[in-house]
Scaffold this active site. Structure first.
Site, PDB file in Angstrom:
ATOM      1  N   LYS A   8      11.786  -1.640  -1.585  1.00 39.51           N
ATOM      2  CA  LYS A   8      12.285  -1.069  -0.652  1.00 39.51           C
ATOM      3  C   LYS A   8      13.142  -2.266   0.344  1.00 39.51           C
ATOM      4  O   LYS A   8      12.461  -3.356   0.397  1.00 39.51           O
ATOM      5  CB  LYS A   8      11.320  -0.774  -0.260  1.00 39.51           C
ATOM      6  N   LYS A  45      14.850   1.944  -3.081  1.00 38.07           N
ATOM      7  CA  LYS A  45      15.317   2.949  -1.793  1.00 38.07           C
ATOM      8  C   LYS A  45      16.019   1.725  -0.507  1.00 38.07           C
ATOM      9  O   LYS A  45      15.317   0.752  -0.765  1.00 38.07           O
ATOM     10  CB  LYS A  45      13.886   3.121  -1.048  1.00 38.07           C
ATOM     11  N   ARG A  69      11.880  -6.870   9.459  1.00 41.98           N
ATOM     12  CA  ARG A  69       9.987  -6.616   8.691  1.00 41.98           C
ATOM     13  C   ARG A  69      11.392  -6.939   7.703  1.00 41.98           C
ATOM     14  O   ARG A  69      10.433  -6.854   6.935  1.00 41.98           O
ATOM     15  CB  ARG A  69      10.627  -4.892   8.503  1.00 41.98           C
TER      16      ARG A  69
HETATM   17  C1  PBG Z   1       8.081   3.519   6.589  1.00 38.57           C
HETATM   18  C2  PBG Z   1       9.103   3.988   6.766  1.00 38.57           C
HETATM   19  C3  PBG Z   1      10.452   4.095   6.788  1.00 38.57           C
HETATM   20  C4  PBG Z   1      11.393   4.852   5.600  1.00 38.57           C
HETATM   21  C5  PBG Z   1      10.635   5.201   5.324  1.00 38.57           C
HETATM   22  N1  PBG Z   1       8.855   4.456   5.527  1.00 38.57           N
HETATM   23  C6  PBG Z   1      11.410   3.444   7.404  1.00 38.57           C
HETATM   24  C7  PBG Z   1      11.178   1.797   8.090  1.00 38.57           C
HETATM   25  O1  PBG Z   1      10.387   1.124   6.967  1.00 38.57           O
HETATM   26  O2  PBG Z   1      11.521   1.188   8.479  1.00 38.57           O
HETATM   27  C8  PBG Z   1      12.451   5.498   5.548  1.00 38.57           C
HETATM   28  C9  PBG Z   1      12.983   6.831   5.737  1.00 38.57           C
HETATM   29  C10 PBG Z   1      13.846   7.196   6.536  1.00 38.57           C
HETATM   30  O3  PBG Z   1      15.036   6.666   6.887  1.00 38.57           O
HETATM   31  O4  PBG Z   1      14.648   8.283   6.025  1.00 38.57           O
HETATM   32  N2  PBG Z   1       6.737   2.932   5.269  1.00 38.57           N
HETATM   33 ZN    ZN Z   2       5.970   1.512   7.118  1.00 33.36          ZN
END
Ligand code: PBG
Ligand code: ZN
Length: 320
Positions: free
Chosen positions: A192, A245, A214
């Site tokens: 991610k 992702k 983050r």
């Molecule tokens: C949080 C999370 C996020 C998404 C899924 N779970 C956002 C982030 O990490 O800031 C993003 C999903 C999306 O943008 O459609 N753990």
């Molecule tokens: Zn989160």
């Protein structure tokens, strides 16, 4: 060689299609908001998407099922947040209640995946516990285990840890097994990235962070080898499905993960920013929505994803 060989000969017959999308590999994400007593509310940053009350989420899942979608990914927006995100593992938390209601109404006819993270439940909005202004890894793992157990108890088929903590898959597997949830699967957000494409989601899920960013847990966009390492670790820790992702800016990562780990189920998350870019451009008439949507989803599949998490799941299913 040309002129005997002519590629256009076959192309004009439209017979060959190497990649075929199907409805049952699309996963619909849903936002369930405890503040909403009835019905649904539009999400401004994601035109066409909504936050649902618990009851309305049952109807939405039923509709998705009737369109041929097999699986949903649930995000909870709790009425109450605190420093430690305690609502995330409350037996009667918003996601836990929604899972029970969906299961009551639809039985085993739907695969329920629950996002497993702290950021929607903490006042600071980070995906882990904070000590001295930093996101701390190991103390967070214990909470992740508790969330997993509470979601499994409610009836989730798959838990999906999205916080990019080291050792999260191992900790969750252990916590689930200790409580007898040996059949609850783990879909890990394994690679991610720290992406600007999550912008619209943070409004949708009310999970924006109050300080810092983050980058101490999500990946740097320039890194690809690191993604393979992350995926390998999560497989070894017991992930049943691994995820890349976002999807569209990271098709190379999907493709490399697919090539390296041929036998692991691979999901890709077509995230909020990807959705909003296509949707807003389409609303303005600059892109043809159905075409760009199907092209994007086909590209993700072609890159190697087995499962695609997309806000377009319902609309794509209608066309398939
Ligand atoms: C949080 C999370 C996020 C998404 C899924 N779970 C956002 C982030 O990490 O800031 C993003 C999903 C999306 O943008 O459609 N753990
Ligand atoms: Zn989160």
């Amino acid at each position: 060689m040309f002129p005997e060989l002519r590629m256009r000969r076959l192309r004009s017959l439209k017979l060959i299609k190497e990649t075929r999308l199907s409805k049952d590999e699309l996963i619909l994400p849903l936002f369930i908001d405890e503040h909403i007593a009835k019905g649904k509310k539009p999400i401004a940053s994601m035109p066409g998407q909504y936050r649902f009350s618990i009851e309305e989420s049952v109807n939405e899942v039923a509709e998705a099922r009737s369109l041929g979608i097999k699986s949903v990914l649930l995000f909870g927006i709790p009425a109450k947040k605190d420093e430690g995100g305690s609502e995330s593992f409350n037996k009667n938390g918003v996601v836990q209640r929604a899972v029970r209601r969906i299961r009551e109404e639809l039985g085993d006819d739907v695969v329920i995946i629950t996002d497993l993270c702290l950021c929607e439940y903490t006042t600071h909005g980070h995906c882990g516990l904070i000590e001295n202004g930093k996101v701390v890894n190991d103390p967070t793992l214990e909470i992740l285990g508790k969330i997993a157990v509470s979601q499994a108890e409610a009836g989730a088929d798959i838990v999906a840890p999205s916080g990019m903590m080291d050792g999260m898959v191992m900790a969750i597997r252990k916590a689930l097994d200790e409580e007898g949830f040996i059949d609850t699967a783990i879909m890990s957000y394994a690679a991610k990235y720290n992406s600007a494409l999550y912008g619209p989601f943070r409004e949708a899920a009310d999970s924006g962070y109050k300080f810092g960013d983050r980058s101490s847990y999500q990946m740097e966009c320039a890194n690809a080898h690191e993604a393979l390492r992350e995926v390998e670790l999560d497989i070894n820790e017991g992930a049943d499905i691994v995820m890349v992702k976002p999807a569209l800016f990271y098709l190379d990562i999907i493709s490399r993960v697919r090539a390296r780990f041929e036998n692991v189920p691979l999901a890709a998350y077509n995230v909020s920013g990807e959705y909003t870019m296509m949707e807003v451009a389409s609303e303005n008439g600059y892109l043809r929505k159905n075409e760009v949507m199907m092209e994007a989803l086909t590209a993700i599949k072609r890159a190697g994803a087995d499962l695609i998490i997309t806000y377009y799941a319902k609309e794509a299913a209608k066309l398939l």
